[in-house]
Design an enzyme around this catalytic site. Structure first.
Site, PDB file in Angstrom:
ATOM      1  N   SER A 122       0.835  -1.201   0.000  1.00  0.00           N
ATOM      2  CA  SER A 122       0.000   0.000   0.000  1.00  0.00           C
ATOM      3  C   SER A 122       0.870   1.251   0.000  1.00  0.00           C
ATOM      4  O   SER A 122       1.737   1.391  -0.857  1.00  0.00           O
ATOM      5  CB  SER A 122      -0.958  -0.042   1.200  1.00  0.00           C
ATOM      6  OG  SER A 122      -1.980   0.903   1.091  1.00  0.00           O
ATOM      7  N   ASP A 161      -9.717  -4.382  -6.126  1.00  0.00           N
ATOM      8  CA  ASP A 161      -9.148  -3.661  -4.989  1.00  0.00           C
ATOM      9  C   ASP A 161      -9.741  -2.255  -4.979  1.00  0.00           C
ATOM     10  O   ASP A 161      -9.484  -1.456  -5.877  1.00  0.00           O
ATOM     11  CB  ASP A 161      -7.617  -3.603  -5.131  1.00  0.00           C
ATOM     12  CG  ASP A 161      -6.922  -2.930  -3.946  1.00  0.00           C
ATOM     13  OD1 ASP A 161      -7.610  -2.304  -3.117  1.00  0.00           O
ATOM     14  OD2 ASP A 161      -5.690  -3.038  -3.859  1.00  0.00           O
ATOM     15  N   HIS A 189      -7.441  -5.432  -0.644  1.00  0.00           N
ATOM     16  CA  HIS A 189      -6.213  -4.644  -0.639  1.00  0.00           C
ATOM     17  C   HIS A 189      -5.075  -5.301   0.132  1.00  0.00           C
ATOM     18  O   HIS A 189      -3.995  -4.724   0.227  1.00  0.00           O
ATOM     19  CB  HIS A 189      -6.524  -3.260  -0.050  1.00  0.00           C
ATOM     20  CG  HIS A 189      -5.434  -2.259  -0.228  1.00  0.00           C
ATOM     21  ND1 HIS A 189      -4.887  -1.940  -1.461  1.00  0.00           N
ATOM     22  CD2 HIS A 189      -4.769  -1.487   0.682  1.00  0.00           C
ATOM     23  CE1 HIS A 189      -3.952  -1.026  -1.311  1.00  0.00           C
ATOM     24  NE2 HIS A 189      -3.856  -0.740  -0.018  1.00  0.00           N
TER      25      HIS A 189
END
Length: 267
Positions: free
Chosen positions: A95, A217, A245
Site C-alpha cells: 500500500s 481492490d 487490498h
C-alpha cells in the site's frame, strides 16, 4: 537512539542471505506479513519492522512533524538499513509503503537493489485523466469520518478494504489492527497517506521493480497498477487472482510465490 528498538526490528531467515524487507501500510504493523515472511525466510534474510507510531515501535519517537510526510517514514527505513548495515535490499512495500520505498531508494540508492510494490498507489485522488480511485470529495469525507470517530471508521472501513466477506475473520483482523493504532497518530498517517502524490517520483526508479495488484481492490484499482507499471521503466506487472487490498493475508501463497519468483530472477 536505538533504531532497532525504536522500530521493533526483527530479523529472521538465512543469515548472510539476500535481504528482503517487508513494510506494512497504514494502520498495520509487521504482523501483516506473518503468512508470507516464514516462507521467504527459507531462502532470504527477512528484516521485519514497524514504522514509528505502529505496532511495537517506540511511541515516544513519534512526531507529527516528521511523520507528516512520506519522507519521514522513508527515513525510518533508511535508518534501519544503516543500523544493520544492509545493502542490496529488496524492499517489499504494501500500500502506501510502496511509495515510501520509492522515497527510501531515492534517499539511499546504495542500500536498495529492487522494489516490490503490493497494491501501490502514487496518488489516491482522481486528477484529469489519472484515475486514483477517489474524488477529492471522497477523500475529504474519508478523512473527516476517520478524524471524528476513528474506531467507528475502522469497524466500517476495514471489511471494505479487506473485501473478503465470506472470510469475516480477515476483516476483523484488519479492524483490530486499525483500532490498536493511537487515533492521533492514525489521523496524521491517514492524511500523509491519502493526500500524498508521488507520481512524479516514479520515473526516477531505476532498480528492478515488481508491481503486484489484485484483480479487485477498492483502494488501489487496476487502473492504478497499470499506471505505476507504465511509469516505472522496465517494471513487471502481475495481477493476483485475489480480492481486496491485503493479498498477503487473503492470498498469501500466491503473494509469496510471485515475490519469490521475482527475487530469484534478480542478478
Amino acid at each position: 537512539m536505538d533504531v532497532l528498538r525504536r522500530n521493533n526490528v526483527k530479523v529472521i531467515g538465512s543469515p548472510g542471505g539476500p535481504v528482503v524487507m517487508p513494510a506494512h501500510g497504514f494502520g498495520c504493523d509487521q504482523n501483516m506479513w506473518r503468512l508470507v515472511a516464514p516462507a521467504l525466510a527459507e531462502e532470504f534474510q527477512v528484516v521485519l519492522f514497524d514504522y514509528v507510531g505502529s505496532g511495537g515501535s517506540d511511541p515516544s519517537a513519534w512526531s507529527a512533524e516528521r511523520y507528516g510526510s512520506l519522507d519521514g517514514y522513508a527515513r525510518d527505513v533508511v535508518e534501519v538499513c544503516e543500523a544493520l548495515d544492509l545493502r542490496d535490499v529488496a524492499f517489499v512495500g504494501h500500500s502506501v509503503s510502496a511509495m515510501i520505498g520509492v522515497h527510501a531508494a531515492a534517499t539511499a540508492p546504495e542500500r536498495f537493489s529492487s522494489l516490490v510494490m503490493v497494491g501501490p498507489s502514487p496518488c489516491y485522488i482522481d486528477d484529469g485523466t489519472y484515475r486514483g480511485g477517489f474524488s477529492a470529495e471522497d477523500i475529504d469525507e474519508l478523512l473527516e469520518s476517520l478524524e471524528s470517530n476513528y474506531l467507528g471508521w475502522s469497524a466500517t472501513m476495514a471489511p471494505v478494504i479487506m473485501a473478503n466477506p465470506e472470510r469475516p475473520e480477515l476483516g476483523e483482523e484488519l479492524t483490530n489492527s486499525f483500532c490498536a493504532t493511537d487515533p492521533a497518530i492514525a489521523r496524521v498517517f491517514a492524511r500523509t497517506t491519502f493526500l500524498s502524490d508521488s507520481r512524479a517520483d516514479l520515473k526516477s526508479v531505476d532498480v528492478p521493480t515488481l508491481v503486484l495488484e489484485c484483480a479487485q481492490d477498492v483502494i488501489a484499482p487496476r487502473e492504478v497498477g497499470g499506471y505505476v507499471h507504465a511509469a516505472i521503466p522496465g517494471s513487471r506487472l502481475i495481477t493476483l487472482d485475489a480480492t481486496g487490498h491485503c493479498p498477503q493475508l487473503s492470498a498469501p501463497e500466491a503473494t509469496t510465490s510471485a515475490i519469490r519468483a521475482f527475487l530469484r530472477e534478480l542478478p
